[in-house]
Design a protein around this motif. Structure first.
Motif, PDB file in Angstrom:
ATOM      1  N   LEU A   1      11.562  -8.139   1.663  1.00  0.00           N
ATOM      2  CA  LEU A   1      10.574  -8.990   2.309  1.00  0.00           C
ATOM      3  C   LEU A   1      10.313 -10.243   1.474  1.00  0.00           C
ATOM      4  O   LEU A   1      10.134 -11.339   2.019  1.00  0.00           O
ATOM      5  CB  LEU A   1       9.271  -8.207   2.513  1.00  0.00           C
ATOM      6  CG  LEU A   1       8.200  -8.863   3.388  1.00  0.00           C
ATOM      7  CD1 LEU A   1       8.740  -9.143   4.777  1.00  0.00           C
ATOM      8  CD2 LEU A   1       6.975  -7.956   3.477  1.00  0.00           C
ATOM      9  N   THR A   2      10.325 -10.093   0.165  1.00  0.00           N
ATOM     10  CA  THR A   2      10.179 -11.253  -0.723  1.00  0.00           C
ATOM     11  C   THR A   2      11.340 -12.225  -0.526  1.00  0.00           C
ATOM     12  O   THR A   2      11.150 -13.450  -0.550  1.00  0.00           O
ATOM     13  CB  THR A   2      10.122 -10.790  -2.190  1.00  0.00           C
ATOM     14  OG1 THR A   2       9.020  -9.895  -2.359  1.00  0.00           O
ATOM     15  CG2 THR A   2       9.963 -11.975  -3.126  1.00  0.00           C
ATOM     16  N   ALA A   3      12.546 -11.688  -0.317  1.00  0.00           N
ATOM     17  CA  ALA A   3      13.708 -12.542  -0.045  1.00  0.00           C
ATOM     18  C   ALA A   3      13.516 -13.308   1.260  1.00  0.00           C
ATOM     19  O   ALA A   3      13.869 -14.499   1.357  1.00  0.00           O
ATOM     20  CB  ALA A   3      14.976 -11.691   0.014  1.00  0.00           C
ATOM     21  N   ALA A   4      12.936 -12.649   2.278  1.00  0.00           N
ATOM     22  CA  ALA A   4      12.680 -13.321   3.554  1.00  0.00           C
ATOM     23  C   ALA A   4      11.651 -14.431   3.391  1.00  0.00           C
ATOM     24  O   ALA A   4      11.810 -15.534   3.927  1.00  0.00           O
ATOM     25  CB  ALA A   4      12.197 -12.304   4.598  1.00  0.00           C
ATOM     26  N   ILE A   5      10.581 -14.150   2.633  1.00  0.00           N
ATOM     27  CA  ILE A   5       9.546 -15.158   2.392  1.00  0.00           C
ATOM     28  C   ILE A   5      10.124 -16.337   1.617  1.00  0.00           C
ATOM     29  O   ILE A   5       9.853 -17.508   1.945  1.00  0.00           O
ATOM     30  CB  ILE A   5       8.368 -14.523   1.633  1.00  0.00           C
ATOM     31  CG1 ILE A   5       7.684 -13.472   2.507  1.00  0.00           C
ATOM     32  CG2 ILE A   5       7.372 -15.588   1.199  1.00  0.00           C
ATOM     33  CD1 ILE A   5       6.621 -12.673   1.780  1.00  0.00           C
ATOM     34  N   PHE A   6      10.944 -16.048   0.611  1.00  0.00           N
ATOM     35  CA  PHE A   6      11.563 -17.113  -0.192  1.00  0.00           C
ATOM     36  C   PHE A   6      12.466 -17.980   0.681  1.00  0.00           C
ATOM     37  O   PHE A   6      12.480 -19.215   0.559  1.00  0.00           O
ATOM     38  CB  PHE A   6      12.351 -16.485  -1.340  1.00  0.00           C
ATOM     39  CG  PHE A   6      12.898 -17.479  -2.313  1.00  0.00           C
ATOM     40  CD1 PHE A   6      12.065 -18.199  -3.146  1.00  0.00           C
ATOM     41  CD2 PHE A   6      14.271 -17.712  -2.393  1.00  0.00           C
ATOM     42  CE1 PHE A   6      12.568 -19.129  -4.049  1.00  0.00           C
ATOM     43  CE2 PHE A   6      14.792 -18.633  -3.286  1.00  0.00           C
ATOM     44  CZ  PHE A   6      13.935 -19.344  -4.120  1.00  0.00           C
ATOM     45  N   THR A   7      13.221 -17.350   1.589  1.00  0.00           N
ATOM     46  CA  THR A   7      14.087 -18.092   2.507  1.00  0.00           C
ATOM     47  C   THR A   7      13.265 -18.992   3.415  1.00  0.00           C
ATOM     48  O   THR A   7      13.619 -20.163   3.640  1.00  0.00           O
ATOM     49  CB  THR A   7      14.919 -17.120   3.361  1.00  0.00           C
ATOM     50  OG1 THR A   7      15.682 -16.270   2.505  1.00  0.00           O
ATOM     51  CG2 THR A   7      15.848 -17.874   4.303  1.00  0.00           C
ATOM     52  N   ALA A   8      12.161 -18.461   3.958  1.00  0.00           N
ATOM     53  CA  ALA A   8      11.299 -19.259   4.840  1.00  0.00           C
ATOM     54  C   ALA A   8      10.715 -20.457   4.104  1.00  0.00           C
ATOM     55  O   ALA A   8      10.618 -21.555   4.666  1.00  0.00           O
ATOM     56  CB  ALA A   8      10.183 -18.378   5.404  1.00  0.00           C
ATOM     57  N   VAL A   9      10.330 -20.252   2.850  1.00  0.00           N
ATOM     58  CA  VAL A   9       9.762 -21.348   2.054  1.00  0.00           C
ATOM     59  C   VAL A   9      10.798 -22.442   1.834  1.00  0.00           C
ATOM     60  O   VAL A   9      10.505 -23.643   1.956  1.00  0.00           O
ATOM     61  CB  VAL A   9       9.231 -20.814   0.706  1.00  0.00           C
ATOM     62  CG1 VAL A   9       8.879 -21.975  -0.228  1.00  0.00           C
ATOM     63  CG2 VAL A   9       8.014 -19.929   0.933  1.00  0.00           C
ATOM     64  N   ILE A  10      12.033 -22.057   1.504  1.00  0.00           N
ATOM     65  CA  ILE A  10      13.092 -23.038   1.272  1.00  0.00           C
ATOM     66  C   ILE A  10      13.387 -23.828   2.545  1.00  0.00           C
ATOM     67  O   ILE A  10      13.494 -25.063   2.531  1.00  0.00           O
ATOM     68  CB  ILE A  10      14.372 -22.345   0.763  1.00  0.00           C
ATOM     69  CG1 ILE A  10      14.144 -21.783  -0.639  1.00  0.00           C
ATOM     70  CG2 ILE A  10      15.552 -23.309   0.771  1.00  0.00           C
ATOM     71  CD1 ILE A  10      15.317 -21.013  -1.183  1.00  0.00           C
TER      72      ILE A  10
ATOM     73  N   VAL B   1       0.842  -1.204   0.000  1.00  0.00           N
ATOM     74  CA  VAL B   1       0.000   0.000   0.000  1.00  0.00           C
ATOM     75  C   VAL B   1       0.874   1.249   0.000  1.00  0.00           C
ATOM     76  O   VAL B   1       0.568   2.244  -0.681  1.00  0.00           O
ATOM     77  CB  VAL B   1      -0.942  -0.007   1.212  1.00  0.00           C
ATOM     78  CG1 VAL B   1      -1.649   1.340   1.373  1.00  0.00           C
ATOM     79  CG2 VAL B   1      -1.972  -1.124   1.084  1.00  0.00           C
ATOM     80  N   GLN B   2       1.985   1.205   0.747  1.00  0.00           N
ATOM     81  CA  GLN B   2       2.894   2.348   0.819  1.00  0.00           C
ATOM     82  C   GLN B   2       3.800   2.455  -0.416  1.00  0.00           C
ATOM     83  O   GLN B   2       4.518   3.442  -0.555  1.00  0.00           O
ATOM     84  CB  GLN B   2       3.761   2.253   2.075  1.00  0.00           C
ATOM     85  CG  GLN B   2       2.994   2.403   3.365  1.00  0.00           C
ATOM     86  CD  GLN B   2       3.909   2.362   4.578  1.00  0.00           C
ATOM     87  OE1 GLN B   2       5.037   1.860   4.518  1.00  0.00           O
ATOM     88  NE2 GLN B   2       3.432   2.900   5.682  1.00  0.00           N
ATOM     89  N   ARG B   3       3.780   1.443  -1.255  1.00  0.00           N
ATOM     90  CA  ARG B   3       4.635   1.378  -2.443  1.00  0.00           C
ATOM     91  C   ARG B   3       6.117   1.510  -2.082  1.00  0.00           C
ATOM     92  O   ARG B   3       6.891   2.164  -2.789  1.00  0.00           O
ATOM     93  CB  ARG B   3       4.241   2.460  -3.449  1.00  0.00           C
ATOM     94  CG  ARG B   3       2.840   2.283  -4.007  1.00  0.00           C
ATOM     95  CD  ARG B   3       2.540   3.270  -5.118  1.00  0.00           C
ATOM     96  NE  ARG B   3       1.212   3.033  -5.689  1.00  0.00           N
ATOM     97  CZ  ARG B   3       0.706   3.700  -6.726  1.00  0.00           C
ATOM     98  NH1 ARG B   3       1.443   4.643  -7.306  1.00  0.00           N
ATOM     99  NH2 ARG B   3      -0.495   3.423  -7.171  1.00  0.00           N
ATOM    100  N   ASP B   4       6.459   0.843  -0.998  1.00  0.00           N
ATOM    101  CA  ASP B   4       7.861   0.814  -0.574  1.00  0.00           C
ATOM    102  C   ASP B   4       8.515  -0.393  -1.251  1.00  0.00           C
ATOM    103  O   ASP B   4       8.625  -1.472  -0.678  1.00  0.00           O
ATOM    104  CB  ASP B   4       7.947   0.700   0.957  1.00  0.00           C
ATOM    105  CG  ASP B   4       9.352   0.958   1.490  1.00  0.00           C
ATOM    106  OD1 ASP B   4      10.310   0.702   0.740  1.00  0.00           O
ATOM    107  OD2 ASP B   4       9.479   1.403   2.645  1.00  0.00           O
ATOM    108  N   TRP B   5       8.940  -0.199  -2.482  1.00  0.00           N
ATOM    109  CA  TRP B   5       9.414  -1.310  -3.307  1.00  0.00           C
ATOM    110  C   TRP B   5      10.700  -1.931  -2.764  1.00  0.00           C
ATOM    111  O   TRP B   5      10.918  -3.146  -2.912  1.00  0.00           O
ATOM    112  CB  TRP B   5       9.628  -0.840  -4.746  1.00  0.00           C
ATOM    113  CG  TRP B   5       8.439  -0.134  -5.311  1.00  0.00           C
ATOM    114  CD1 TRP B   5       8.370   1.141  -5.770  1.00  0.00           C
ATOM    115  CD2 TRP B   5       7.112  -0.683  -5.474  1.00  0.00           C
ATOM    116  NE1 TRP B   5       7.110   1.446  -6.216  1.00  0.00           N
ATOM    117  CE2 TRP B   5       6.305   0.348  -6.052  1.00  0.00           C
ATOM    118  CE3 TRP B   5       6.530  -1.918  -5.204  1.00  0.00           C
ATOM    119  CZ2 TRP B   5       4.963   0.165  -6.344  1.00  0.00           C
ATOM    120  CZ3 TRP B   5       5.182  -2.105  -5.486  1.00  0.00           C
ATOM    121  CH2 TRP B   5       4.414  -1.076  -6.045  1.00  0.00           C
ATOM    122  N   GLU B   6      11.531  -1.134  -2.133  1.00  0.00           N
ATOM    123  CA  GLU B   6      12.780  -1.670  -1.594  1.00  0.00           C
ATOM    124  C   GLU B   6      12.495  -2.666  -0.469  1.00  0.00           C
ATOM    125  O   GLU B   6      13.057  -3.763  -0.450  1.00  0.00           O
ATOM    126  CB  GLU B   6      13.668  -0.533  -1.081  1.00  0.00           C
ATOM    127  CG  GLU B   6      15.041  -1.020  -0.607  1.00  0.00           C
ATOM    128  CD  GLU B   6      15.929   0.129  -0.181  1.00  0.00           C
ATOM    129  OE1 GLU B   6      17.154   0.007  -0.333  1.00  0.00           O
ATOM    130  OE2 GLU B   6      15.400   1.158   0.298  1.00  0.00           O
TER     131      GLU B   6
END
Length: 309
Positions: free
Chosen positions: A168-177, A158-163
């Motif tokens: 955060l996507t890297a954290a989610i990907f790590t958790a999934v692995i 919502v805040q469009r904080d792309w960085e």
């Protein structure tokens, strides 16, 4: 299982329980203290948080038993019987399951808090690693942390904080692995013919209902919504707490989505209560800073304090 396998090295499970009860309650206290310290920057309020966490449930039980003894039975024999049979005087005592997993939970939240307040991807990766490990330890905490990640992703989107979304996507990907082996075993387990019998024996209750206790996280979110942070780090602290409270609300009502819940009381005792304690301590911190006219954060509007009003 991680500790039970060491029973032979400790001289038996009885000795292992003694060692675990000696080691982990202090770690629970220290980790929760440090998390509160990061949020409030106040040593006094930070000490209050783990004290309430550990003493809340036994104190409530103590007061209830005393009230019943005096008001209903008109004598203290009932209360003294309760004290004589008390085998778990404090929270996280003689309860091995949340002890270790709560330390992992708080360490993961500490890493996640540091991550969103900085631009260092290493904190996101550590948080993702600890979040993924939680699936092997305590599924209630794992589901809660998944909801925290989802809430955070929604806020930053919502805040469009792309960085932050990228990290955060890297954290989610790590958790999934990290949790991939768990999910493989879980889906293999669900293929067993007796899987439903196992779930019902574990305390599964079918149905969709709204948990009224979830109104407490909503109330705290509404109270925090009137806060107008001046500094960016204060704003990120606020976002962190709102994400925790949102995840707590969703945890209590997860059965609305799934159509069932397993041992539903776990959500309140081991997840919602710690989150509400953190939010309460933060509100005490806000009250203290506004009383001292600190510019760090201003409730009720920019540059306006209750005192000045």
């Amino acid at each position: 299982p991680l500790f039970f396998g060491q029973g032979t090295n400790a001289g038996g499970l009885e000795n292992l329980y003694i060692i675990v009860d000696f080691v982990f309650p202090p770690l629970v206290f220290l980790s929760f203290y440090y998390l509160a310290k990061l949020i409030t920057k106040s040593e006094l309020l930070s000490v209050l948080a783990p004290l309430v966490l550990i003493g809340k449930e036994p104190l409530e039980s103590f007061l209830v038993k005393l009230g019943v003894s005096v008001l209903k039975y008109r004598q203290l024999d009932y209360f003294f019987d309760y004290l004589n049979n008390l085998n778990r005087p404090l929270g996280f005592a003689r309860f091995d399951s949340p002890q270790f997993s709560f330390v992992i939970l708080t360490l993961g939240l500490i890493m996640f808090f540091k991550a969103i307040r900085s631009k260092r991807v290493i904190f996101y990766l550590f948080a993702g690693f600890l979040f993924g490990m939680q699936w092997y330890i305590y599924s209630y905490y794992a589901i809660f942390l998944t909801l925290v990640l989802g809430s955070s992703f929604g806020v930053f989107l919502v805040q469009r904080d792309w960085e932050k979304l990228k990290f955060l996507t890297a954290a989610i990907f790590t958790a999934v692995i990290i949790s991939a082996v768990y999910w493989w075993n879980y889906f293999q387990f669900t293929k067993l013919s007796q899987v439903m019998d196992f779930f019902y024996r574990a305390g599964r209750v079918d149905g969709r209902w709204f948990d009224n206790k979830s109104l407490w996280p909503i109330l705290f979110i509404l109270v925090l919504s009137v806060v107008r942070p001046v500094h960016k780090k204060a704003k990120l602290t606020l976002i962190f707490l709102v994400c925790l409270l949102s995840a707590a609300f969703l945890s209590l009502n997860f059965q609305l989505l799934t159509g069932f819940s397993v041992q539903h009381f776990h959500w309140q005792s081991v997840i919602v209560n710690p989150v509400l304690i953190l939010a309460s301590v933060y509100l005490l911190f806000l009250f203290n800073t506004t009383q001292l006219e600190s510019p760090a954060v201003r409730p009720f509007g920019e540059g306006v304090t209750p005192k000045s009003r």
